[in-house]
Design a protein around this motif. Structure first.
Motif, mmCIF file in Angstrom:
data_model
loop_
_atom_site.group_PDB
_atom_site.id
_atom_site.type_symbol
_atom_site.label_atom_id
_atom_site.label_comp_id
_atom_site.label_asym_id
_atom_site.label_seq_id
_atom_site.Cartn_x
_atom_site.Cartn_y
_atom_site.Cartn_z
ATOM 1 N N MET A 182 -10.536 -27.667 4.857
ATOM 2 C CA MET A 182 -9.148 -27.741 4.811
ATOM 3 C C MET A 182 -8.884 -29.111 5.542
ATOM 4 O O MET A 182 -8.324 -29.860 4.921
ATOM 5 C CB MET A 182 -8.267 -26.754 5.545
ATOM 6 C CG MET A 182 -7.170 -27.221 5.144
ATOM 7 S SD MET A 182 -6.152 -26.638 3.940
ATOM 8 C CE MET A 182 -4.382 -26.560 4.309
ATOM 9 N N TYR A 183 -9.321 -29.839 6.026
ATOM 10 C CA TYR A 183 -8.889 -30.571 6.542
ATOM 11 C C TYR A 183 -9.903 -32.057 6.151
ATOM 12 O O TYR A 183 -8.966 -32.971 6.317
ATOM 13 C CB TYR A 183 -8.725 -30.259 8.229
ATOM 14 C CG TYR A 183 -8.412 -29.447 9.269
ATOM 15 C CD1 TYR A 183 -6.540 -29.845 9.586
ATOM 16 C CD2 TYR A 183 -8.881 -28.081 10.105
ATOM 17 C CE1 TYR A 183 -6.089 -28.650 9.633
ATOM 18 C CE2 TYR A 183 -8.270 -27.372 10.388
ATOM 19 C CZ TYR A 183 -6.860 -27.715 10.223
ATOM 20 O OH TYR A 183 -5.709 -26.426 11.296
ATOM 21 N N PHE A 215 -9.920 -31.986 2.632
ATOM 22 C CA PHE A 215 -8.722 -32.483 2.253
ATOM 23 C C PHE A 215 -7.653 -33.047 2.807
ATOM 24 O O PHE A 215 -6.541 -34.078 2.460
ATOM 25 C CB PHE A 215 -8.461 -31.288 1.218
ATOM 26 C CG PHE A 215 -9.836 -30.297 0.124
ATOM 27 C CD1 PHE A 215 -10.268 -31.550 -0.205
ATOM 28 C CD2 PHE A 215 -9.900 -29.370 0.639
ATOM 29 C CE1 PHE A 215 -11.298 -31.775 -1.484
ATOM 30 C CE2 PHE A 215 -11.205 -28.887 -0.213
ATOM 31 C CZ PHE A 215 -11.803 -30.423 -1.201
ATOM 32 N N LEU A 216 -6.716 -32.276 4.232
ATOM 33 C CA LEU A 216 -5.772 -32.961 4.563
ATOM 34 C C LEU A 216 -5.742 -33.989 4.914
ATOM 35 O O LEU A 216 -4.582 -35.079 4.739
ATOM 36 C CB LEU A 216 -5.546 -32.113 6.065
ATOM 37 C CG LEU A 216 -4.164 -31.832 6.526
ATOM 38 C CD1 LEU A 216 -2.930 -32.631 5.895
ATOM 39 C CD2 LEU A 216 -4.104 -31.659 7.738
ATOM 40 N N MET A 276 -6.108 -27.656 -1.896
ATOM 41 C CA MET A 276 -6.241 -26.857 -0.717
ATOM 42 C C MET A 276 -5.641 -25.768 -0.378
ATOM 43 O O MET A 276 -6.103 -25.090 0.139
ATOM 44 C CB MET A 276 -5.307 -27.533 -0.086
ATOM 45 C CG MET A 276 -5.897 -29.343 0.324
ATOM 46 S SD MET A 276 -4.546 -30.128 1.803
ATOM 47 C CE MET A 276 -3.902 -29.219 2.615
ATOM 48 N N ASP A 282 -8.988 -23.718 -1.212
ATOM 49 C CA ASP A 282 -10.060 -23.620 -0.436
ATOM 50 C C ASP A 282 -9.113 -22.221 0.428
ATOM 51 O O ASP A 282 -9.611 -22.061 1.709
ATOM 52 C CB ASP A 282 -10.047 -24.944 0.593
ATOM 53 C CG ASP A 282 -10.178 -24.639 2.185
ATOM 54 O OD1 ASP A 282 -11.270 -24.667 2.587
ATOM 55 O OD2 ASP A 282 -9.723 -24.482 2.528
ATOM 56 N N ARG A 283 -7.870 -22.187 0.402
ATOM 57 C CA ARG A 283 -6.553 -20.945 1.453
ATOM 58 C C ARG A 283 -7.550 -20.059 0.749
ATOM 59 O O ARG A 283 -7.721 -18.732 1.715
ATOM 60 C CB ARG A 283 -5.319 -21.137 1.300
ATOM 61 C CG ARG A 283 -5.399 -22.379 1.888
ATOM 62 C CD ARG A 283 -5.543 -22.462 3.962
ATOM 63 N NE ARG A 283 -7.224 -22.603 4.271
ATOM 64 C CZ ARG A 283 -7.826 -22.225 4.984
ATOM 65 N NH1 ARG A 283 -7.719 -21.263 5.285
ATOM 66 N NH2 ARG A 283 -8.930 -22.820 5.067
ATOM 67 N N CYS A 289 -17.290 -30.017 -1.847
ATOM 68 C CA CYS A 289 -15.788 -31.200 -1.296
ATOM 69 C C CYS A 289 -15.544 -32.814 -1.602
ATOM 70 O O CYS A 289 -15.114 -33.048 -1.947
ATOM 71 C CB CYS A 289 -15.528 -31.299 -0.104
ATOM 72 S SG CYS A 289 -15.118 -29.255 0.716
ATOM 73 N N HIS A 317 0.775 -25.485 4.508
ATOM 74 C CA HIS A 317 0.622 -26.184 2.723
ATOM 75 C C HIS A 317 1.105 -24.993 1.896
ATOM 76 O O HIS A 317 1.810 -26.684 0.583
ATOM 77 C CB HIS A 317 -1.215 -25.658 2.382
ATOM 78 C CG HIS A 317 -1.584 -25.924 0.576
ATOM 79 N ND1 HIS A 317 -1.134 -24.823 -0.209
ATOM 80 C CD2 HIS A 317 -1.791 -26.955 0.602
ATOM 81 C CE1 HIS A 317 -1.934 -25.484 -0.807
ATOM 82 N NE2 HIS A 317 -2.150 -26.476 -0.606
ATOM 83 N N TYR A 371 2.312 -30.210 9.028
ATOM 84 C CA TYR A 371 0.421 -29.667 9.116
ATOM 85 C C TYR A 371 0.862 -30.131 10.913
ATOM 86 O O TYR A 371 -0.464 -28.956 11.405
ATOM 87 C CB TYR A 371 -0.064 -30.326 8.668
ATOM 88 C CG TYR A 371 0.062 -30.587 6.969
ATOM 89 C CD1 TYR A 371 -0.945 -28.949 6.501
ATOM 90 C CD2 TYR A 371 0.186 -30.598 6.634
ATOM 91 C CE1 TYR A 371 -0.958 -29.084 5.126
ATOM 92 C CE2 TYR A 371 -0.326 -31.007 5.030
ATOM 93 C CZ TYR A 371 -0.645 -30.098 4.446
ATOM 94 O OH TYR A 371 -0.527 -29.387 2.876
#
Length: 359
Positions: A107-108, A110-111, A166, A169-170, A189, A292, A337
């Motif tokens: 997740m992070y 991609f962030l 993202m 992923d969630r 990823c 998100h 975020y």
């Protein structure tokens, strides 16, 4: 004999200065050599100035949001502050995630890419606006215009693809928690990220090459924006833009496809959250998605409202609306975020505490 020679000389002089008479039955008048003007053939230079091919137009005129000097002064400081906050905030997110091993998750990951794209996105647009305001010149060269359009489309597509990744992923983290680490792997990823960067670059390159083949009129080269927008370039083009519009429509479909994936993911996430019995469990599951979801709503709400229509319908209100996703969304991402994510809050505090101890 001298008189005879003198009369011959006088007669020859009169013949040389005699004006020719028009023949009977002929149309027109014969003029003397001194009255004849040189005849020039019409050239096509005037026609060529009216229309120039894609490489002939040397520059475009960026009309901006407003022509009022006072309003432009206010917008200059507003955009300058927004740009500095965007760069500082997204850079902080990258540093926080990179310095905290607990945040080295998909997740992070991609962030981090999203924050880097937002920095590049605004850097492609805002500095040119600030320089134009300081220099007092609102023109942009033809190569610079196409280059700006290329990176604009590329980074916009990257934003949509990263938001979709993202959301995926969630979805896996909430709906399939036991299989999360086997599905969302570091290799997946990295492969998705490389595919997203490559596809976004190729899509943008196609638009740029098609735009380069258009003909632009030198008499109508004003762009009603502060950057080179593909819609507005097609609007001022003098040649046929049907191919460009069809390709752009196909790109909009590809642009909407990640949005559909996001909607489907969140529908299933919402169904999974409602099945959780405890209220604290629901809140915790929803808190991981709220940040998100806020960014997705802000980004897609403005983009689809502007570009889902034909280029001829582009108005001044659309120009203001594009500021939402080009300027406002990148500057809000760090706040969304960091303020709505407990893990990010803790990581930011740790980073600043380390900095204060080292100083």
């Amino acid at each position: 004999m001298f008189l005879r020679f003198n009369s011959i000389l006088t007669l020859s002089t009169q013949r040389q200065h005699r004006i020719p008479q028009a023949r009977p039955g002929s149309a027109g008048i014969v003029l003397s050599p001194s009255c004849v003007q040189p005849v020039t053939t019409p050239s096509h230079s005037g026609m060529s100035r009216g229309k120039e091919n894609g490489t002939g137009v040397s520059e475009f005129l960026l009309l901006g949001i407003t022509s009022d000097p006072e309003q432009r002064q206010v917008l200059f400081w507003l955009f300058l502050c927004t740009y500095l906050v965007t760069v500082a905030g997204n850079t902080l997110i990258i540093l926080v995630i990179g310095s905290n091993p607990c945040l080295h998750t998909p997740m992070y990951f991609f962030l981090t890419n999203l924050s880097f794209v937002d920095i590049c996105f605004t850097t492609n647009l805002i500095p040119k606006l600030l320089v134009s305001h300081v220099a007092g010149t609102w023109t942009i060269s033809y190569p610079h215009c196409l280059t700006q359009m290329y990176f604009l489309i590329s980074f916009a597509n990257l934003d949509t693809l990263l938001l979709a990744a993202m959301a995926l992923d969630r979805y896996v983290a909430i709906c399939k928690p036991l299989q999360y680490h086997t599905i969302i792997t570091p290799q997946l990823c990295r492969g998705l990220t490389a595919l997203m960067w490559t596809s976004a670059g190729l899509i943008s390159l196609l638009h740029t090459l098609l735009m380069n083949r258009l003909t632009f009129c030198s008499s109508a080269r004003g762009i009603s924006h502060f950057y080179c927008d593909a819609y507005l370039l097609m609007k001022i083009a003098c040649s046929d833009t049907h191919i460009n519009q069809r390709v752009f429509l196909g790109a909009v479909v590809l642009f909407v496809a990640p949005c559909v994936l996001i909607v489907v993911s969140y529908v299933r996430i919402a169904a999974a959250i409602l099945r959780i019995a405890s209220t604290p469990g629901r809140r915790k599951a929803f808190s991981t998605c709220s940040s998100h979801l806020s960014v997705v709503t802000l980004f897609y709400g403005t983009v689809l409202g502007v570009y889902i229509r034909p280029p001829n319908s582009f108005s001044a209100q659309d120009t203001v609306a594009t500021i939402m996703y080009t300027v406002v969304t990148p500057v809000l991402n760090p706040f969304i975020y960091s303020l709505r994510n407990q893990d990010m809050k803790k990581a930011v505090r740790r980073l600043f505490s380390r900095g204060s101890k080292s100083s």
